[in-house]
Scaffold this motif. Structure first.
Motif, PDB file in Angstrom:
ATOM      1  N   ALA A  24       0.700  -1.080  -0.134  1.00 21.39           N
ATOM      2  CA  ALA A  24       0.049   0.027  -0.113  1.00 21.39           C
ATOM      3  C   ALA A  24       0.897   1.198   0.051  1.00 21.39           C
ATOM      4  O   ALA A  24       0.445   2.049  -0.801  1.00 21.39           O
ATOM      5  N   VAL A  25       1.851   1.092   0.715  1.00 21.47           N
ATOM      6  CA  VAL A  25       2.935   2.405   0.811  1.00 21.47           C
ATOM      7  C   VAL A  25       3.445   2.518  -0.705  1.00 21.47           C
ATOM      8  O   VAL A  25       3.701   3.645  -1.004  1.00 21.47           O
ATOM      9  N   GLY A  26       3.928   1.424  -1.515  1.00 15.19           N
ATOM     10  CA  GLY A  26       4.502   1.579  -2.410  1.00 15.19           C
ATOM     11  C   GLY A  26       3.265   2.017  -3.342  1.00 15.19           C
ATOM     12  O   GLY A  26       4.005   2.730  -4.297  1.00 15.19           O
ATOM     13  N   ILE A  97      -4.660   9.671  -9.255  1.00 17.42           N
ATOM     14  CA  ILE A  97      -6.228   9.699  -8.421  1.00 17.42           C
ATOM     15  C   ILE A  97      -6.226   8.195  -8.221  1.00 17.42           C
ATOM     16  O   ILE A  97      -6.750   7.893  -6.951  1.00 17.42           O
ATOM     17  N   ALA A  98      -6.406   7.144  -9.070  1.00 13.47           N
ATOM     18  CA  ALA A  98      -6.778   5.896  -8.851  1.00 13.47           C
ATOM     19  C   ALA A  98      -5.601   5.348  -7.873  1.00 13.47           C
ATOM     20  O   ALA A  98      -6.276   4.597  -6.796  1.00 13.47           O
ATOM     21  N   LEU A  99      -4.475   5.382  -8.151  1.00 15.58           N
ATOM     22  CA  LEU A  99      -3.493   4.777  -6.735  1.00 15.58           C
ATOM     23  C   LEU A  99      -3.574   5.551  -5.475  1.00 15.58           C
ATOM     24  O   LEU A  99      -3.494   4.700  -4.426  1.00 15.58           O
ATOM     25  N   ALA A 150      -4.415  -3.883  -3.252  1.00 12.95           N
ATOM     26  CA  ALA A 150      -3.534  -2.997  -2.483  1.00 12.95           C
ATOM     27  C   ALA A 150      -4.436  -1.846  -2.109  1.00 12.95           C
ATOM     28  O   ALA A 150      -3.897  -1.011  -1.262  1.00 12.95           O
ATOM     29  N   GLY A 151      -5.434  -1.581  -2.923  1.00 16.42           N
ATOM     30  CA  GLY A 151      -6.147  -0.576  -2.600  1.00 16.42           C
ATOM     31  C   GLY A 151      -7.321  -0.628  -1.506  1.00 16.42           C
ATOM     32  O   GLY A 151      -7.711   0.377  -0.660  1.00 16.42           O
ATOM     33  N   ASP A 152      -7.175  -1.957  -0.727  1.00 21.05           N
ATOM     34  CA  ASP A 152      -8.031  -2.246   0.436  1.00 21.05           C
ATOM     35  C   ASP A 152      -7.348  -1.724   1.668  1.00 21.05           C
ATOM     36  O   ASP A 152      -7.877  -1.205   2.624  1.00 21.05           O
ATOM     37  N   VAL A 153      -5.721  -1.586   1.474  1.00 15.82           N
ATOM     38  CA  VAL A 153      -5.188  -1.181   2.733  1.00 15.82           C
ATOM     39  C   VAL A 153      -4.863   0.377   2.587  1.00 15.82           C
ATOM     40  O   VAL A 153      -4.250   0.692   1.284  1.00 15.82           O
ATOM     41  N   LEU A 154      -5.088   1.172   3.299  1.00 13.67           N
ATOM     42  CA  LEU A 154      -4.762   2.837   3.305  1.00 13.67           C
ATOM     43  C   LEU A 154      -5.396   3.213   1.975  1.00 13.67           C
ATOM     44  O   LEU A 154      -4.680   4.092   1.396  1.00 13.67           O
ATOM     45  N   GLY A 155      -6.478   2.769   1.787  1.00 12.73           N
ATOM     46  CA  GLY A 155      -7.309   3.174   0.619  1.00 12.73           C
ATOM     47  C   GLY A 155      -8.985   2.995   0.568  1.00 12.73           C
ATOM     48  O   GLY A 155      -9.240   2.261   1.644  1.00 12.73           O
ATOM     49  N   LEU A 156      -9.425   3.216  -0.472  1.00  9.05           N
ATOM     50  CA  LEU A 156     -10.811   3.013  -0.246  1.00  9.05           C
ATOM     51  C   LEU A 156     -11.327   1.585  -1.376  1.00  9.05           C
ATOM     52  O   LEU A 156     -12.473   1.569  -1.548  1.00  9.05           O
TER      53      LEU A 156
END
Length: 173
Positions: A24-26, A97-99, A150-156
């Motif tokens: 997620a950080v990457g 934006i997506a990332l 990876a968008g599930d962690v630290l993301g929407l």
């Protein structure tokens, strides 16, 4: 150690495993690379673009008109074309934006890999290596982020995946 699974994940994740957070950080680091390129090409902040698209400067002309290598003719013909400028700038913005949000990562991975392939082809041949450069590393991270959700962690991404739209059209995940 508890094991949790996500309905769309391919393997169970342990609650204390750092890999999802590292990815997620990457993803967020890569988001900033694309967001900055978008903003700089649009406004011309001078790092490295001196004048932006909104000032009337083509974001593709300077780069593509000076390419060398096997695809020189094709890229020179594309340099400064309005459709190329629009695809480039909006592609960078959409990827950023997506990332950042962690949504639409499958489309971002496909479109981003295509953009990066073209940037790599326009830069042939890399100075420090026979064929490998950062474009392929970015593409690999895009694909890994999409594949691992990876968008599930630290993301929407988790919320996004539960919307009716994404449930109906999973490629939007």
């Amino acid at each position: 150690m508890s094991v949790r699974t996500h309905p769309t994940s391919h393997a169970p994740r342990t609650a204390s495993h750092p890999a999802p957070y590292v990815l997620a950080v990457g993803r967020l680091f890569l988001a900033w690379i694309f967001l900055w390129a978008f903003l700089d090409k649009l406004f011309g902040f001078g790092k490295p673009t001196k004048s932006g698209w909104l000032d009337g400067t083509s974001p593709s002309k300077g780069f593509l008109s000076h390419t060398e290598g096997p695809f020189k003719g094709m890229f020179h013909a594309m340099a400064g074309q309005t459709w190329v400028d629009a695809a480039f700038v909006f592609g960078l913005g959409g990827l950023g934006i997506a990332l950042t949000l962690g949504i639409g990562l499958r489309i971002a991975a496909a479109g981003g890999t295509l953009l990066l392939l073209n940037l790599w082809a326009a830069s042939l041949w890399p100075e420090a290596n026979p064929f490998m450069d950062e474009h392929w590393i970015y593409a690999a991270l895009l694909v890994a982020a999409a594949y691992a959700n990876a968008g599930d962690v630290l993301g929407l991404g988790g919320r996004w995946s539960r919307t009716a739209l994404v449930r109906r059209y999973p490629f939007l995940r």
